[in-house]
Design an enzyme around this catalytic site. Structure first.
Site, short mmCIF file in Angstrom:
data_model
loop_
_atom_site.label_atom_id
_atom_site.label_comp_id
_atom_site.label_asym_id
_atom_site.label_seq_id
_atom_site.Cartn_x
_atom_site.Cartn_y
_atom_site.Cartn_z
NE ARG A 42 -32.57 2.19 -5.80
CZ ARG A 42 -31.62 2.30 -4.89
NH1 ARG A 42 -30.39 2.63 -5.25
NH2 ARG A 42 -31.89 2.09 -3.61
CE1 TYR A 62 -44.03 0.12 -4.59
CE2 TYR A 62 -44.68 1.16 -6.64
CZ TYR A 62 -44.94 0.28 -5.61
OH TYR A 62 -46.10 -0.43 -5.62
CD GLU A 63 -37.47 -1.31 -6.04
OE1 GLU A 63 -36.42 -1.51 -5.40
OE2 GLU A 63 -38.30 -2.19 -6.24
N GLY A 64 -36.57 3.02 -2.75
CA GLY A 64 -35.74 4.04 -2.13
C GLY A 64 -36.27 5.43 -2.41
#
Length: 594
Positions: free
Chosen positions: A297, A435-437
């Site tokens: 993140r 991306y990534e949440g």
């Protein structure tokens, strides 16, 4: 086409004055990371980024990765660039020395990664996913798995991926259906994974997939997920490559942006089951995967910084060169002489520098959490990392959307034309908020796990630090710094009020709290960014007063911080009002009224 140039002066200044590079390098294991070494690393990385990766950025976007009957070919020039990238040691720079990496501080590698992402975001994603897989195996894999896979992944001979998402299981990983059946010393894996970045390509001889799947006796929900390492080619006992594993890329996605980064649909076990090896203990795979989420993140937030920097450089160059109408600013021939163009460029510059400061500050906290000699400092730094990561990821990527949009606007009609390059940055930046949440997931994580769960302890500790700086600056003899201190305090008041509301009313009204989560994340990023910009200005003013350094650069740091104060930090009360008062209208309509 624009040519990317690494902003080395601002990177070095931010690392030292904001993120505390000297203190990080004094920690055990980093003693050899001298200022001269860091300067040399940045300069060499800048040359590689501008000389090798940047020339492939626009052509790679236009051509894209190509799928042909299960085989994916990288865009022209990427394979050669990747070989050079690995030969010169860049791939393993952030990895541990025991596996062949260079073991440099996260803070230093973060600055270098920003260059890869600015010069060619699609290319940089391959390394990012590989290093994420390296971290997961290094933290949780058995010694045998580590020795089998990590040295060649760190060197770049093999790349890595993370296989989480399935067609029916996006952010809700409890819905994963991929199966893993034990068979001797390994498992047979079946299932389909989607959105696998660099899941198939021809740049490396092997691809090591980390795959989430369920064992036959797995309980329902996220507690029943295990993690497996599943290579494209099986690895023999002597380390050589064996037969092809039972997995394939059934297609790649046609995307809005990052065209040169193949996003694969991966099919496991069409011929009976792909061979995989359990990582760690059964049913604990999701926790293992999340151990690398802080770095992942941070790196996606860094993509927001990087693509914004590139968009700013392109817009600035165009504004200087483009002559249009009579300007109102003395000494300017190009459209940079028009006040509104200057407003947009200053907005872009201020946002980029605030985002960079936040990302680097978080990276420095990561290094302290990992290696500081004082256990209390390690604990406090880890708590700060946990708090800041959703802000870095969410705020930097959301802010990037405004920066790249302004880049198109500076170009006027030419910004809408692909050949100028400005449009690519808009397309490439858009994925970073997902991306990534997504931003909503980051915001809910911030107000839930990072705020409410600990009663706001870490946020309040951070606000006390920011308040002490605001008080000191408010009494500074320099008028510019006094303005910054006073403005920072007003922003802090708004953040404090929103925090108190979430910790009291918000805990009793979960829907209202969630409705204000993204505004709270943006409020947090704005105020913390303003704080770090104020710190930068104070350091720059001190160097100016001492007649040290580059007067043009240092005075610009102060001026840019003031612009952030007058144009961005002033938005803090409005973000507070969205948190405290905005939920009722957000939740007012019935479903049939939409």
């Amino acid at each position: 086409m624009s040519v990317y140039s690494a902003p080395l002066r601002d990177m070095a200044f931010t690392m030292k004055e904001v993120a505390g590079l000297d203190a990080v390098c004094a920690q055990p294991g980093f003693e050899e990371t001298s200022p001269d070494l860091v300067e040399a690393i940045l300069e060499e990385a800048g040359r590689f980024a501008s000389g090798v990766l940047d020339p492939l950025n626009w052509p790679g976007d236009q051509q894209g990765a190509r799928w042909d009957n299960g085989v994916v070919h990288a865009a022209d020039g990427f394979k050669q660039a990747y070989a050079q990238f690995c030969e010169t040691g860049w791939n393993g720079m952030p990895a541990a020395t025991e596996f062949g990496g260079q073991g440099l501080p996260t803070l230093v590698s973060t600055a270098v990664l920003e260059m890869w992402k600015s010069s060619n975001m699609a290319f940089s994603l391959c390394q990012m996913l590989t290093l994420g897989a390296v971290e997961a195996l290094a933290r949780h894999g058995s010694p045998e798995l580590q020795q089998r896979f990590l040295p060649k992944m760190v060197s770049g001979q093999w790349t890595g991926t993370m296989n989480l998402t399935e067609p029916q299981a996006g952010s809700d990983l409890s819905a994963i259906r991929s199966r893993a059946v034990p068979e001797g010393d390994h498992y047979r894996i079946t299932g389909t994974k989607i959105f696998i970045t660099w899941g198939e390509h021809d740049m490396a001889e092997n691809i090591v997939h980390l795959v989430l799947a369920r064992l036959p006796d797995a309980p329902e929900g996220v507690k029943g997920i295990s993690l497996f390492v599943c290579p494209k080619y099986l690895v023999n006992a002597d380390g050589s490559l064996g037969e092809r594993n039972d997995l394939m890329c059934s297609s790649i996605e046609h995307k809005l942006g990052i065209h040169a980064s193949p996003t694969a649909v991966m099919s496991f076990g069409d011929q009976g089951g792909a061979i995989g090896y359990l990582v760690g203990e059964a049913h604990k795979g999701l926790g293992y995967m999340f151990t690398m989420m802080n770095h992942a993140r941070l790196n996606v937030g860094l993509e927001g910084v990087a693509i914004s920097e590139r968009a700013y450089q392109r817009a600035r160059a165009y504004a200087i060169e483009r002559v249009q109408g009579r300007t109102l600013t003395e000494g300017s021939r190009g459209i940079i002489g028009h006040p509104d163009v200057r407003r947009m460029l200053m907005d872009m510059k201020a946002r980029v520098e605030a985002m960079r400061a936040l990302a680097y500050y978080a990276a420095g906290q990561m290094d302290r959490a990992h290696g500081h000699t004082d256990a209390t400092v390690r604990q406090q730094s880890q708590a700060m990392v946990d708090l800041l990561i959703p802000v870095v990821k969410g705020w930097c990527t959301e802010t990037a959307q405004q920066v790249v949009a302004d880049g198109v606007q500076v170009h006027g009609g030419m910004g809408f034309i692909e050949e100028t390059g400005a449009a690519q940055y808009v397309r490439d930046a858009r994925i970073t908020t997902i991306y990534e949440g997504t931003t909503g997931i980051q915001a809910n994580d911030l107000i839930g796990r990072k705020l409410a769960r600990e009663g706001g302890v870490t946020m309040k500790a951070l606000m006390r630090t920011m308040s002490a700086d605001a008080h000191r600056l408010s009494e500074h003899p320099d008028a510019s710094l006094r303005q910054l201190g006073q403005g920072l305090q007003r922003g802090l008041d708004a953040l404090s009020q929103a925090t108190d509301w979430l910790l009291t009313v918000g805990t009793q009204q979960p829907a209202a709290s969630a409705a204000g989560a993204v505004p709270y994340l943006k409020l947090s990023g704005t105020v913390i960014g303003g704080w770090l910009m104020s710190r930068s200005a104070e350091a720059a003013q001190a160097q100016l007063s001492g007649a040290a350094g580059d007067e043009g650069f240092l005075s610009a740091k102060v001026g840019t911080a003031l612009h952030f104060l007058h144009h961005m930090l002033v938005e803090a009360p409005a973000w507070r009002d969205r948190v405290v008062n905005g939920a009722s209208s957000t939740l007012a309509l019935r479903e049939d009224q939409f």
